[in-house]
Scaffold this motif. Structure first.
Motif, mmCIF file in Angstrom:
data_model
loop_
_atom_site.group_PDB
_atom_site.id
_atom_site.type_symbol
_atom_site.label_atom_id
_atom_site.label_comp_id
_atom_site.label_asym_id
_atom_site.label_seq_id
_atom_site.Cartn_x
_atom_site.Cartn_y
_atom_site.Cartn_z
ATOM 1 N N PRO A 223 12.169 39.904 2.530
ATOM 2 C CA PRO A 223 11.402 38.705 2.186
ATOM 3 C C PRO A 223 10.389 39.003 1.086
ATOM 4 N N ASN A 224 10.186 38.030 0.211
ATOM 5 C CA ASN A 224 9.178 38.215 -0.833
ATOM 6 C C ASN A 224 7.799 37.860 -0.271
ATOM 7 N N PRO A 225 6.738 38.112 -1.016
ATOM 8 C CA PRO A 225 5.385 37.874 -0.495
ATOM 9 C C PRO A 225 5.106 36.423 -0.079
ATOM 10 N N ALA A 226 5.797 35.476 -0.667
ATOM 11 C CA ALA A 226 5.543 34.061 -0.349
ATOM 12 C C ALA A 226 6.331 33.582 0.870
ATOM 13 N N PHE A 227 7.184 34.429 1.431
ATOM 14 C CA PHE A 227 8.075 33.980 2.503
ATOM 15 C C PHE A 227 7.318 33.414 3.695
ATOM 16 N N GLN A 228 6.318 34.106 4.200
ATOM 17 C CA GLN A 228 5.620 33.642 5.410
ATOM 18 C C GLN A 228 4.938 32.294 5.200
ATOM 19 N N SER A 229 4.305 32.098 4.055
ATOM 20 C CA SER A 229 3.652 30.807 3.814
ATOM 21 C C SER A 229 4.689 29.706 3.603
ATOM 22 N N ASP A 230 5.787 30.033 2.915
ATOM 23 C CA ASP A 230 6.862 29.052 2.736
ATOM 24 C C ASP A 230 7.520 28.716 4.076
ATOM 25 N N LEU A 231 7.729 29.727 4.917
ATOM 26 C CA LEU A 231 8.315 29.493 6.243
ATOM 27 C C LEU A 231 7.430 28.555 7.053
ATOM 28 N N ALA A 232 6.133 28.806 7.051
ATOM 29 C CA ALA A 232 5.203 27.941 7.793
ATOM 30 C C ALA A 232 5.247 26.507 7.264
ATOM 31 N N ALA A 233 5.309 26.348 5.947
ATOM 32 C CA ALA A 233 5.364 25.004 5.351
ATOM 33 C C ALA A 233 6.679 24.312 5.706
ATOM 34 N N HIS B 218 14.430 31.344 -1.452
ATOM 35 C CA HIS B 218 14.637 32.448 -0.518
ATOM 36 C C HIS B 218 16.127 32.586 -0.206
ATOM 37 N N PRO B 219 16.629 33.833 -0.118
ATOM 38 C CA PRO B 219 18.052 34.057 0.118
ATOM 39 C C PRO B 219 18.424 33.919 1.601
ATOM 40 N N VAL B 220 18.407 32.706 2.104
ATOM 41 C CA VAL B 220 18.679 32.436 3.529
ATOM 42 C C VAL B 220 20.197 32.421 3.741
ATOM 43 N N VAL B 221 20.642 33.159 4.774
ATOM 44 C CA VAL B 221 22.067 33.162 5.127
ATOM 45 C C VAL B 221 22.331 32.425 6.419
ATOM 46 N N ASP C 148 19.099 21.020 16.075
ATOM 47 C CA ASP C 148 19.967 21.520 15.004
ATOM 48 C C ASP C 148 19.569 20.947 13.650
ATOM 49 N N ARG C 149 19.204 19.671 13.625
ATOM 50 C CA ARG C 149 18.807 19.041 12.361
ATOM 51 C C ARG C 149 17.496 19.622 11.851
ATOM 52 N N ARG C 150 16.555 19.901 12.746
ATOM 53 C CA ARG C 150 15.290 20.509 12.325
ATOM 54 C C ARG C 150 15.522 21.927 11.814
ATOM 55 N N LYS C 151 16.392 22.662 12.467
ATOM 56 C CA LYS C 151 16.735 24.009 12.013
ATOM 57 C C LYS C 151 17.327 23.949 10.604
ATOM 58 N N ALA C 152 18.205 22.982 10.358
ATOM 59 C CA ALA C 152 18.807 22.814 9.031
ATOM 60 C C ALA C 152 17.745 22.490 7.978
ATOM 61 N N ILE C 153 16.730 21.723 8.348
ATOM 62 C CA ILE C 153 15.641 21.412 7.413
ATOM 63 C C ILE C 153 14.905 22.687 7.026
ATOM 64 N N VAL C 154 14.618 23.547 8.009
ATOM 65 C CA VAL C 154 13.927 24.814 7.714
ATOM 66 C C VAL C 154 14.769 25.645 6.751
ATOM 67 N N ILE C 155 16.065 25.753 7.025
ATOM 68 C CA ILE C 155 16.960 26.560 6.182
ATOM 69 C C ILE C 155 17.019 26.010 4.760
ATOM 70 N N GLU C 156 17.268 24.719 4.622
ATOM 71 C CA GLU C 156 17.397 24.121 3.290
ATOM 72 C C GLU C 156 16.079 24.142 2.528
ATOM 73 N N CYS C 157 14.983 23.965 3.227
ATOM 74 C CA CYS C 157 13.665 24.014 2.587
ATOM 75 C C CYS C 157 13.412 25.403 2.002
ATOM 76 N N LEU C 158 13.714 26.432 2.777
ATOM 77 C CA LEU C 158 13.514 27.796 2.294
ATOM 78 C C LEU C 158 14.457 28.115 1.139
ATOM 79 N N ARG C 159 15.687 27.654 1.215
ATOM 80 C CA ARG C 159 16.621 27.858 0.101
ATOM 81 C C ARG C 159 16.100 27.174 -1.143
ATOM 82 N N GLY C 160 15.569 25.984 -0.980
ATOM 83 C CA GLY C 160 15.014 25.244 -2.096
ATOM 84 C C GLY C 160 13.827 25.948 -2.735
#
Length: 121
Positions: free
Chosen positions: A33-43, A117-120, A102-114
């Motif tokens: 994870p890059n330095p911004a990952f934790q703040s982006d994850l929280a957002a 972040h290299p989310v798999v 499941d839909r909320r999980k997808a929002i977290v994934i797509e938000c981080l990709r946007g």
């Protein structure tokens, strides 16, 4: 008559809480994870959690399930509308809560990709 109302309210609260679990998802990254990952994850988790229309959908599915269960329970030879309503509320609410999670999980994934972040998953 007071006890079934308390049980139904408790059931709806529990199901709604389950629907929020997808917003707490921490995805797997392809790499460090890059330095911004934790703040982006929280957002991104906050964004997923704040989608209140999902809570309304879960509540609607719970109420619809309770109504259908009450009708079917009343039609049963035992005539247990309350038991049918509780079973229907459980079935409708749980199914919707799983979908909402499941839909909320997808929002977290797509938000981080946007946010790059290299989310798999």
């Amino acid at each position: 008559m007071k006890h079934p109302a308390i049980a139904a309210l408790s059931l709806v609260t529990l199901i709604s809480a389950c629907a929020d679990t997808g917003a707490h998802y921490t995805p797997i990254l392809d790499g460090a994870p890059n330095p911004a990952f934790q703040s982006d994850l929280a957002a991104c988790q906050a964004l997923a959690r704040n989608q209140r229309q999902f809570d309304q959908e879960t509540m609607g599915a719970t109420v619809l399930g309770a109504g259908a269960g009450a009708v079917l329970g009343e039609m049963d030879e035992d005539g247990d509308a309350l038991g049918g309503a509780i079973a229907g509320a459980l079935a409708g609410g749980i199914a919707s809560a799983v979908d909402v999670s499941d839909r909320r999980k997808a929002i977290v994934i797509e938000c981080l990709r946007g946010r790059g972040h290299p989310v798999v998953g």
